[in-house]
Design a protein around this motif. Structure first.
Motif, PDB file in Angstrom:
ATOM      1  N   ASP A 158       0.852  -1.180   0.000  1.00  0.00           N
ATOM      2  CA  ASP A 158       0.000   0.000   0.000  1.00  0.00           C
ATOM      3  C   ASP A 158       0.894   1.239   0.000  1.00  0.00           C
ATOM      4  N   VAL A 159       0.677   2.131  -0.966  1.00  0.00           N
ATOM      5  CA  VAL A 159       1.498   3.332  -1.071  1.00  0.00           C
ATOM      6  C   VAL A 159       0.601   4.563  -1.127  1.00  0.00           C
ATOM      7  N   ALA A 160       1.188   5.706  -0.811  1.00  0.00           N
ATOM      8  CA  ALA A 160       0.409   6.951  -0.797  1.00  0.00           C
ATOM      9  C   ALA A 160       0.041   7.399  -2.207  1.00  0.00           C
ATOM     10  N   ASP A 161       0.942   7.162  -3.163  1.00  0.00           N
ATOM     11  CA  ASP A 161       0.712   7.632  -4.541  1.00  0.00           C
ATOM     12  C   ASP A 161       0.663   6.429  -5.480  1.00  0.00           C
ATOM     13  N   ARG A 162      -0.514   5.866  -5.628  1.00  0.00           N
ATOM     14  CA  ARG A 162      -0.680   4.670  -6.456  1.00  0.00           C
ATOM     15  C   ARG A 162      -0.446   4.990  -7.934  1.00  0.00           C
ATOM     16  N   GLN A 163      -0.798   6.187  -8.366  1.00  0.00           N
ATOM     17  CA  GLN A 163      -0.566   6.578  -9.758  1.00  0.00           C
ATOM     18  C   GLN A 163       0.924   6.580 -10.082  1.00  0.00           C
ATOM     19  N   GLN A 165       3.224   4.823  -8.558  1.00  0.00           N
ATOM     20  CA  GLN A 165       3.639   3.430  -8.562  1.00  0.00           C
ATOM     21  C   GLN A 165       3.341   2.791  -9.921  1.00  0.00           C
ATOM     22  N   ALA A 166       2.131   3.003 -10.411  1.00  0.00           N
ATOM     23  CA  ALA A 166       1.732   2.441 -11.700  1.00  0.00           C
ATOM     24  C   ALA A 166       2.541   3.050 -12.845  1.00  0.00           C
ATOM     25  N   TYR A 167       2.861   4.335 -12.732  1.00  0.00           N
ATOM     26  CA  TYR A 167       3.673   5.015 -13.745  1.00  0.00           C
ATOM     27  C   TYR A 167       5.009   4.299 -13.926  1.00  0.00           C
ATOM     28  N   PHE A 168       5.677   3.989 -12.816  1.00  0.00           N
ATOM     29  CA  PHE A 168       6.973   3.339 -12.905  1.00  0.00           C
ATOM     30  C   PHE A 168       6.856   1.897 -13.391  1.00  0.00           C
ATOM     31  N   VAL A 169       5.811   1.208 -13.003  1.00  0.00           N
ATOM     32  CA  VAL A 169       5.615  -0.173 -13.457  1.00  0.00           C
ATOM     33  C   VAL A 169       5.374  -0.214 -14.969  1.00  0.00           C
ATOM     34  N   VAL A 170       4.455   0.619 -15.447  1.00  0.00           N
ATOM     35  CA  VAL A 170       4.128   0.647 -16.877  1.00  0.00           C
ATOM     36  C   VAL A 170       5.366   0.992 -17.704  1.00  0.00           C
ATOM     37  N   HIS A 171       6.099   2.022 -17.294  1.00  0.00           N
ATOM     38  CA  HIS A 171       7.256   2.453 -18.074  1.00  0.00           C
ATOM     39  C   HIS A 171       8.422   1.472 -17.970  1.00  0.00           C
ATOM     40  N   ALA A 172       8.590   0.843 -16.818  1.00  0.00           N
ATOM     41  CA  ALA A 172       9.669  -0.141 -16.677  1.00  0.00           C
ATOM     42  C   ALA A 172       9.426  -1.334 -17.599  1.00  0.00           C
ATOM     43  N   ILE A 173       8.196  -1.834 -17.618  1.00  0.00           N
ATOM     44  CA  ILE A 173       7.873  -2.976 -18.481  1.00  0.00           C
ATOM     45  C   ILE A 173       8.041  -2.599 -19.949  1.00  0.00           C
ATOM     46  N   GLU A 174       7.503  -1.452 -20.341  1.00  0.00           N
ATOM     47  CA  GLU A 174       7.592  -1.027 -21.741  1.00  0.00           C
ATOM     48  C   GLU A 174       9.043  -0.822 -22.162  1.00  0.00           C
ATOM     49  N   HIS A 175       9.816  -0.132 -21.339  1.00  0.00           N
ATOM     50  CA  HIS A 175      11.185   0.194 -21.722  1.00  0.00           C
ATOM     51  C   HIS A 175      12.076  -1.050 -21.808  1.00  0.00           C
ATOM     52  N   PHE A 176      12.065  -1.872 -20.774  1.00  0.00           N
ATOM     53  CA  PHE A 176      13.017  -2.977 -20.737  1.00  0.00           C
ATOM     54  C   PHE A 176      12.640  -4.117 -21.678  1.00  0.00           C
ATOM     55  N   THR A 177      11.355  -4.398 -21.854  1.00  0.00           N
ATOM     56  CA  THR A 177      10.992  -5.421 -22.837  1.00  0.00           C
ATOM     57  C   THR A 177      11.327  -4.929 -24.245  1.00  0.00           C
ATOM     58  N   HIS A 178      11.143  -3.639 -24.470  1.00  0.00           N
ATOM     59  CA  HIS A 178      11.497  -3.026 -25.747  1.00  0.00           C
ATOM     60  C   HIS A 178      12.999  -3.170 -26.005  1.00  0.00           C
ATOM     61  N   ARG A 179      13.802  -2.847 -25.011  1.00  0.00           N
ATOM     62  CA  ARG A 179      15.261  -2.878 -25.171  1.00  0.00           C
ATOM     63  C   ARG A 179      15.761  -4.303 -25.409  1.00  0.00           C
ATOM     64  N   LEU A 180      15.225  -5.265 -24.676  1.00  0.00           N
ATOM     65  CA  LEU A 180      15.672  -6.650 -24.830  1.00  0.00           C
ATOM     66  C   LEU A 180      15.484  -7.144 -26.261  1.00  0.00           C
ATOM     67  N   VAL A 181      14.437  -6.664 -26.922  1.00  0.00           N
ATOM     68  CA  VAL A 181      14.163  -7.100 -28.295  1.00  0.00           C
ATOM     69  C   VAL A 181      14.920  -6.241 -29.297  1.00  0.00           C
ATOM     70  N   ILE A 182      14.848  -4.919 -29.156  1.00  0.00           N
ATOM     71  CA  ILE A 182      15.474  -4.019 -30.119  1.00  0.00           C
ATOM     72  C   ILE A 182      16.985  -4.199 -30.148  1.00  0.00           C
ATOM     73  N   ASP A 183      17.581  -4.451 -28.993  1.00  0.00           N
ATOM     74  CA  ASP A 183      19.029  -4.654 -28.937  1.00  0.00           C
ATOM     75  C   ASP A 183      19.450  -6.029 -29.444  1.00  0.00           C
ATOM     76  N   GLN A 184      18.469  -6.833 -29.846  1.00  0.00           N
ATOM     77  CA  GLN A 184      18.726  -8.175 -30.387  1.00  0.00           C
ATOM     78  C   GLN A 184      19.607  -8.995 -29.436  1.00  0.00           C
ATOM     79  N   ALA A 185      19.212  -8.966 -28.183  1.00  0.00           N
ATOM     80  CA  ALA A 185      19.951  -9.713 -27.163  1.00  0.00           C
ATOM     81  C   ALA A 185      19.852 -11.217 -27.443  1.00  0.00           C
TER      82      ALA A 185
END
Length: 207
Positions: A158-163, A165-185
């Motif tokens: 439980d956190v004071a600013d749920r928005q 929290q969700a902001y960091f989760v959404v962007h972390a998933i989008e950024h790192f899954t994107h990088r893993l594929v685009i960088d042809q790891a």
């Protein structure tokens, strides 16, 4: 032969027209990936799609409109998948870790479908201007939905600013899954990267 409008001339109303449009879009992905956007001409796209240049122009006035259609399709697919995954996050009775593995895995697959298109739209900055606002609105929607879903799970801190929290989760998933594929790891590194991302999210959400 090149017309000025940046939008498709007409919406396909028959099955044959829809098949032609999809063949052109799929061919464009391969041509842009192989030759780059500048050299990915409509002639090359038509030849790869197996249609005449006249048939191509009946569906799309120019190369820019093809890219716009690809971007629209990509954004719609990404949003639809993200909404389904968020609903899984909200309703699943599984522990948080396997749910996160499922979400991250699906997002990697989404990026793997057309890595060349991802590079074109985001790495090279060719996402059409009229769709950037659409993408921002979709992003905000996912953050708001993510906050709602996280708040309904008993195994998320439980956190004071749920928005936020969700902001960091959404962007972390989008950024790192994107990088893993685009960088042809390599596959092994991609698997380790997926596990590391899940571990990072788990620690963040349960801290």
């Amino acid at each position: 032969m090149k017309k000025s409008s940046g939008q498709p001339l007409k919406q396909p109303s028959q099955q044959r027209s829809r098949i032609t449009v999809q063949a052109i879009l799929e061919a464009a992905i391969h041509i842009f990936d192989e030759f780059g956007y500048a050299a990915g001409t409509t002639s090359r796209i038509a030849s790869r799609a197996g249609v005449s240049i006249g048939s191509l122009y009946q569906c799309f006035p120019n190369k820019d409109s093809i890219l716009t259609a690809l971007a629209e399709q990509h954004l719609a697919e990404g949003l639809a998948l993200s909404v389904r995954l968020l609903e899984t996050l909200r309703t699943s009775t599984q522990a948080l870790e396997p749910v996160l593995h499922d979400i991250v895995g699906h997002m990697i697959v989404l990026h793997e479908n057309n890595p060349g298109l991802h590079r074109l739209l985001y790495e090279e900055g060719l996402l059409p201007a009229q769709l950037r606002q659409t993408a921002k609105q979709a992003e905000q929607f996912l953050i708001e939905e993510g906050a709602r879903c996280l708040s309904q799970r008993h195994d998320v801190a439980d956190v004071a600013d749920r928005q936020m929290q969700a902001y960091f989760v959404v962007h972390a998933i989008e950024h790192f899954t994107h990088r893993l594929v685009i960088d042809q790891a390599p596959v092994e590194f991609q698997l380790r990267g997926k596990n590391e991302l899940v571990s990072m999210l788990l620690r963040y959400l349960q801290a």
